[in-house]
Write an enzyme that holds these catalytic residues in place. Structure first.
Site, PDB file in Angstrom:
ATOM      1  N   TYR A 170      41.613  38.513  30.919  1.00 21.25           N
ATOM      2  CA  TYR A 170      42.744  38.855  31.785  1.00 21.25           C
ATOM      3  C   TYR A 170      42.332  38.845  33.265  1.00 21.25           C
ATOM      4  O   TYR A 170      43.028  38.288  34.120  1.00 21.25           O
ATOM      5  CB  TYR A 170      43.239  40.231  31.351  1.00 21.25           C
ATOM      6  CG  TYR A 170      44.445  40.772  32.058  1.00 21.25           C
ATOM      7  CD1 TYR A 170      45.705  40.223  31.866  1.00 21.25           C
ATOM      8  CD2 TYR A 170      44.329  41.883  32.901  1.00 21.25           C
ATOM      9  CE1 TYR A 170      46.819  40.764  32.498  1.00 21.25           C
ATOM     10  CE2 TYR A 170      45.431  42.427  33.529  1.00 21.25           C
ATOM     11  CZ  TYR A 170      46.682  41.861  33.335  1.00 21.25           C
ATOM     12  OH  TYR A 170      47.771  42.399  33.957  1.00 21.25           O
ATOM     13  N   LYS A 174      43.861  36.422  36.057  1.00 15.44           N
ATOM     14  CA  LYS A 174      44.581  37.044  37.173  1.00 15.44           C
ATOM     15  C   LYS A 174      43.989  36.661  38.534  1.00 15.44           C
ATOM     16  O   LYS A 174      44.716  36.443  39.499  1.00 15.44           O
ATOM     17  CB  LYS A 174      44.607  38.565  37.000  1.00 15.44           C
ATOM     18  CG  LYS A 174      45.588  39.034  35.919  1.00 15.44           C
ATOM     19  CD  LYS A 174      46.980  38.474  36.147  1.00 15.44           C
ATOM     20  CE  LYS A 174      48.091  39.275  35.508  1.00 15.44           C
ATOM     21  NZ  LYS A 174      49.389  38.557  35.583  1.00 15.44           N
TER      22      LYS A 174
END
Ligand code: NAI
Length: 424
Positions: A170, A174
């Protein structure tokens, strides 16, 4: 402070991906409430992206918007595929004729420590967040370019900006979105497409087991919507910036670069020991600055090292000679603050150490040349000593102008840009 003018979106078309729940739903409702026509995209899968998808979440938000008297259409495509992205944009163009605003918001989580992170869990998260944003942004950018207007909002996370245990997939996806924005902000300048990134913190199904319950209760997604709406509005002149937002707290996060050290004075390749000896200086963030693009680093600081200058550019003042100002000018240029301006500043500096220089600003870049430009927009005339006082912060520009030390010819209003677009 008095109430400012209401920010409206009448005649604007917005796409919000992952708008069937959580943060995206709140943004979509608010855009619609303020007059925008909205495409509610949601694949309708589980929190980890599993499942065949469902129309329910997107349909429900469309119904909510219609009940408020707003305009919206649903789209159930998966952002993780190029076709999905194309279809989402097609839905907007077919229903409403264009796309003015895109909020890349769809997201999933598959948290695991690095040793348990199987490639499919790495890939699935990159596919939705990073590749998903690419799949939707590319066709949307094309429509925005044709209309000469666009506002794009990426959704990063504090996990990407700062790190969070168990979220290597993640975090990578991101922070990838920040890199994506950094280049799009440059490519979008000439089409009036502004690209910004938010790092929200709010209660949703993604954070229900990550944030402590008492905190969650206070983290209403409604706190995030105002900055998303602002960044999606015509009012917003920013591009290429990152903002943390949640619980009514908003700040800007930035990639800062230390003044650093020139090791070897540009004359020899430094040894490992030379680097070690200069470590404290390399690390010291005092006087750190924000580069606007890759060339600011290369043309400004790396080249000055090769030329054997002792120090790369320091932020703020400290100029001993007029020519130093113009050497540092390209690196001090802030494309994000120039708002797509095309303007040529001509400097005529009289007296010892003076000379003529021009700064040509267009397409988000600043080119400085010595001599007189053929078609300056605005000409600034000043004595060398007064100019150094101005650049070293000893005298302010307005004072220099009103006292007659600084003379401005041509488009005087444009000179007001100077303080905004150069940060020395
Ligand atoms: P959420 O799970 O409530 O909403 C995400 C929505 O995206 C869901 O409705 C889901 O169905 C949809 N979605 C997932 N995969 C999709 C796909 N492939 N195609 C289309 N739609 C898809 O989560 P939340 O919290 O509202 O998150 C929104 C965004 O904000 C995400 O990008 C998330 O990573 C980000 N974020 C949220 C934080 C928070 O504190 N809630 C913190 C930092 C970032």
């Amino acid at each position: 402070m008095g109430a400012s003018k209401e920010i409206r979106f009448d005649g604007r078309v917005a796409i919000v991906t992952g708008a069937g729940g959580g943060l995206g739903r709140v943004y979509a409702l608010e855009f619609a409430r303020r007059g925008a026509k909205v495409v509610i995209n949601d694949f309708g899968g589980a929190r980890d992206g599993a499942g065949l998808g469902a129309a329910g979440p997107a349909d429900k938000v469309v119904d909510e918007i219609k009940a408020l008297g707003g305009e919206a259409v649903a789209n159930y495509d998966n952002v993780a595929t190029p076709n999905g992205g194309e279809n989402i944009v097609k839905t907007a163009v077919d229903a409403f004729g264009k796309v003015d605003i895109l909020v890349n918001n769809a997201g999933i989580l598959r948290d695991k420590g690095i040793l348990k992170m199987e490639p499919e869990n790495w890939q699935a998260v990159l596919d939705v967040h990073l590749n998903g944003a690419f799949h939707v942004t590319r066709p949307a950018f094309s429509v925005m370019r044709d209309h000469g207007y666009g506002r794009i909002i990426m959704t990063t996370s504090a996990a990407g900006l700062y790190g969070n245990f168990g979220q290597s997939n993640y975090s990578s996806a991101k922070l990838g979105l920040v890199g994506f924005m950094n280049t799009l902000k440059l490519e979008g300048i000439k089409y009036n497409i502004k690209v910004n990134t938010i790092a929200p913190i709010a209660a949703s199904r993604l954070t229900e087991d990550i944030l402590p319950p008492d905190l969650l209760a206070k983290m209403n997604p409604a706190y995030v919507a105002p900055i998303v709406l602002y960044l999606g509005s015509e009012e917003c002149n920013e591009t290429g910036r990152i903002y943390n937002c949640g619980a009514g707290f908003y700040n800007r996060a930035a990639m800062m670069t230390s003044p650093g050290a020139v090791v070897g004075a540009g004359k020899k390749i430094p040894s490992v020991e030379d680097v070690s000896a200069n470590w404290a200086k390399i690390m010291d963030l005092k006087g750190a600055k924000e580069y606007g693009q890759l060339n600011d680093l290369v043309l400004q600081d790396l080249l000055s090292a090769l030329e054997g200058k002792k120090e790369p550019a320091q932020s703020g003042g400290g100029f001993a000679a007029v020519k130093d100002v113009f050497e540092k000018m390209p690196g001090a240029f802030q494309p994000g603050s120039a708002g797509g301006a095309a303007v040529v500043f001509q400097y005529c500096i009289s007296g010892d150490g003076g000379g003529d220089w021009s700064a040509d600003i267009k397409n988000g870049a600043c080119t400085v040349a010595s001599g007189l430009h053929a078609t300056p927009t605005c000409t600034l005339k000043i004595q060398a000593g007064d100019f150094l006082d101005l650049m070293n912060g000893k005298v302010n520009a307005m004072k220099a102008y009103t006292s007659g030390k600084l003379k401005i010819e041509g488009d005087i209003m444009k000179s007001q840009l100077l303080e905004k677009i150069f940060k020395f």
